[in-house]
Enzyme design. Structure first.
Site, mmCIF file in Angstrom:
data_model
loop_
_atom_site.group_PDB
_atom_site.id
_atom_site.type_symbol
_atom_site.label_atom_id
_atom_site.label_comp_id
_atom_site.label_asym_id
_atom_site.label_seq_id
_atom_site.Cartn_x
_atom_site.Cartn_y
_atom_site.Cartn_z
ATOM 1 N N ARG A 123 -1.961 6.122 13.702
ATOM 2 C CA ARG A 123 -0.813 5.551 14.412
ATOM 3 C C ARG A 123 -1.010 5.691 15.921
ATOM 4 O O ARG A 123 -1.737 6.575 16.374
ATOM 5 C CB ARG A 123 0.497 6.199 13.967
ATOM 6 N N ARG A 151 0.845 -1.193 0.000
ATOM 7 C CA ARG A 151 0.000 0.000 0.000
ATOM 8 C C ARG A 151 0.882 1.246 0.000
ATOM 9 O O ARG A 151 2.048 1.194 0.355
ATOM 10 C CB ARG A 151 -0.917 -0.009 1.225
ATOM 11 N N LYS A 153 3.627 -7.179 12.007
ATOM 12 C CA LYS A 153 2.767 -7.402 10.842
ATOM 13 C C LYS A 153 3.010 -8.784 10.210
ATOM 14 O O LYS A 153 4.138 -9.126 9.873
ATOM 15 C CB LYS A 153 3.033 -6.282 9.839
HETATM 16 C C1 BTN Z 1 0.440 -3.782 2.362
HETATM 17 O O1 BTN Z 1 1.200 -2.852 2.070
HETATM 18 O O2 BTN Z 1 0.186 -4.043 3.532
HETATM 19 C C2 BTN Z 1 -0.209 -4.598 1.265
HETATM 20 C C3 BTN Z 1 0.693 -5.705 0.798
HETATM 21 C C4 BTN Z 1 0.086 -6.551 -0.300
HETATM 22 C C5 BTN Z 1 1.072 -7.563 -0.845
HETATM 23 C C6 BTN Z 1 0.429 -8.499 -1.813
HETATM 24 S S1 BTN Z 1 1.461 -9.874 -2.218
HETATM 25 C C7 BTN Z 1 0.343 -10.352 -3.450
HETATM 26 C C8 BTN Z 1 -0.114 -9.087 -4.142
HETATM 27 N N1 BTN Z 1 0.817 -8.701 -5.169
HETATM 28 C C9 BTN Z 1 1.411 -7.543 -4.921
HETATM 29 O O3 BTN Z 1 2.246 -6.991 -5.651
HETATM 30 N N2 BTN Z 1 0.975 -7.064 -3.750
HETATM 31 C C10 BTN Z 1 -0.011 -7.929 -3.149
#
Ligand code: BTN
Length: 321
Positions: A318, A120, A185
């Site tokens: 936060r 994100r 996380k």
């Molecule tokens: C975050 O930042 O918390 C979200 C992470 C999401 C990661 C997943 S892995 C599968 C899919 N492909 C990506 O490039 N991102 C999501």
């Protein structure tokens, strides 16, 4: 992964002679030795035992499409188009490509590693080979963008349900949809909107990353955890986790499309890691106590001058320093 056939043979953890490997792979013993070296370069720990053969010391948890399909509920399996890839830029991007190519059914992409995994807020998502789950699904909704309110949180509940069903008790959710264990996380969800296809038909790509076996991640800049690290007594299979998540997402999306977000508010709040904590939002201009979510999935902060609802698109919440 170039050494998949070899690693599959070694994955029982037993000692295999060069001769038996050569016979099983249909290559010479010299070629076996070269493959062993290549596998070690790919990160597998393999011991050479003089006079006896080779033994794989690393834990392997290979992705297997048939295994994943076998774990799906029949009605989910029937409507799915599942691609399991060795390597991809991002499984979210892969699902977009599948849709552009006119995929039949719900597109799902899972990869052993991602070369450009996305998180994100434009961050990168650490995606080492063989260690974690990288899964994306293309979801279609009817009723325009308004029906998507709360979807992010619904997906968080679905993933938490799936993991808890596999024995990972005590999954927490950090608003809007980070998956947490007490250590840090465990996973994240990236929801990307694809725009309106026809009037009122919206396509969403839900990308889910779960740390399964990850043991070190120097580039990750926040406390993190993994299923294997937090529940070491259990043998975690990426295939089983993938199937459980796909089943749970499909079930949750059906309920969400029919009844809306209200069904998910209580299950989300039970796992809220911000509840009762002192929080800051909107660049520190909102200070107060975390007190759950409203009926639209906005986060509620109780301040001295009243309760403020923070929207998912706003600056992140936060814990106060
Ligand atoms: C975050 O930042 O918390 C979200 C992470 C999401 C990661 C997943 S892995 C599968 C899919 N492909 C990506 O490039 N991102 C999501």
């Amino acid at each position: 992964m170039k050494s998949k056939a070899l690693i599959t043979l070694l994955s029982d953890g037993a000692v295999h002679s060069g001769e038996s490997l050569a016979a099983a792979l249909g290559v010479s013993r010299t070629a076996v030795w070269k493959q062993i070296r290549r596998a070690m370069e790919e990160g597998f720990r393999i011991e050479t035992i003089r006079g006896r053969g080779y033994q794989l010391l690393s834990t392997v948890d290979l992705l297997d499409r048939d295994d994943i399909l076998a774990g799906l509920a029949p009605e989910t399996r029937a409507g799915l188009s599942l691609r399991v890839l060795d390597e991809v830029d991002s499984t979210n991007a892969e699902v977009v490509r599948q849709i552009a190519n006119g995929v039949d059914g719900v597109p799902v992409a899972i990869a052993d590693c991602q070369t450009a995994g996305r998180g994100r807020r434009g961050r990168a998502w650490s995606s080492p080979r063989g260690q974690n789950l990288y899964l994306s699904m293309g979801l279609t909704f009817h009723g325009g963008f308004a029906v998507l309110d709360g979807l992010s949180l619904v997906l968080g509940v679905a993933v938490a349900n799936a993991l808890e069903g596999l024995g990972a008790e005590g999954i927490g959710l950090k608003w809007p949809n980070d998956i947490f264990l007490p250590q840090g996380k465990l996973g994240g969800i990236l929801v990307e909107l694809q725009g309106e296809l026809q009037e009122g038909v919206v396509q969403v790509i839900a990308g889910i990353g779960i740390n399964v076996h990850m043991a070190d991640a120097k580039e990750v800049d926040q406390p993190w955890s993994s299923l294997g690290g937090f529940y070491p007594g259990q043998s975690w299979s990426r295939n089983r986790i993938a199937a459980a998540i796909i089943n749970a997402v499909q079930d949750s999306v059906r309920i969400f499309a029919e009844y809306g977000f209200q069904e998910f508010r209580a299950p989300w709040q039970q796992r809220d890691i911000f509840a009762g904590r002192s929080l800051q939002a909107r660049d520190g201009t909102v200070n107060g106590m975390g007190c759950g979510i409203d009926e639209g999935g906005n986060y509620l902060v109780r301040t001295e001058s009243g309760t403020v609802a923070v929207r998912a698109g706003e600056i992140s919440l936060r814990v106060s320093p």
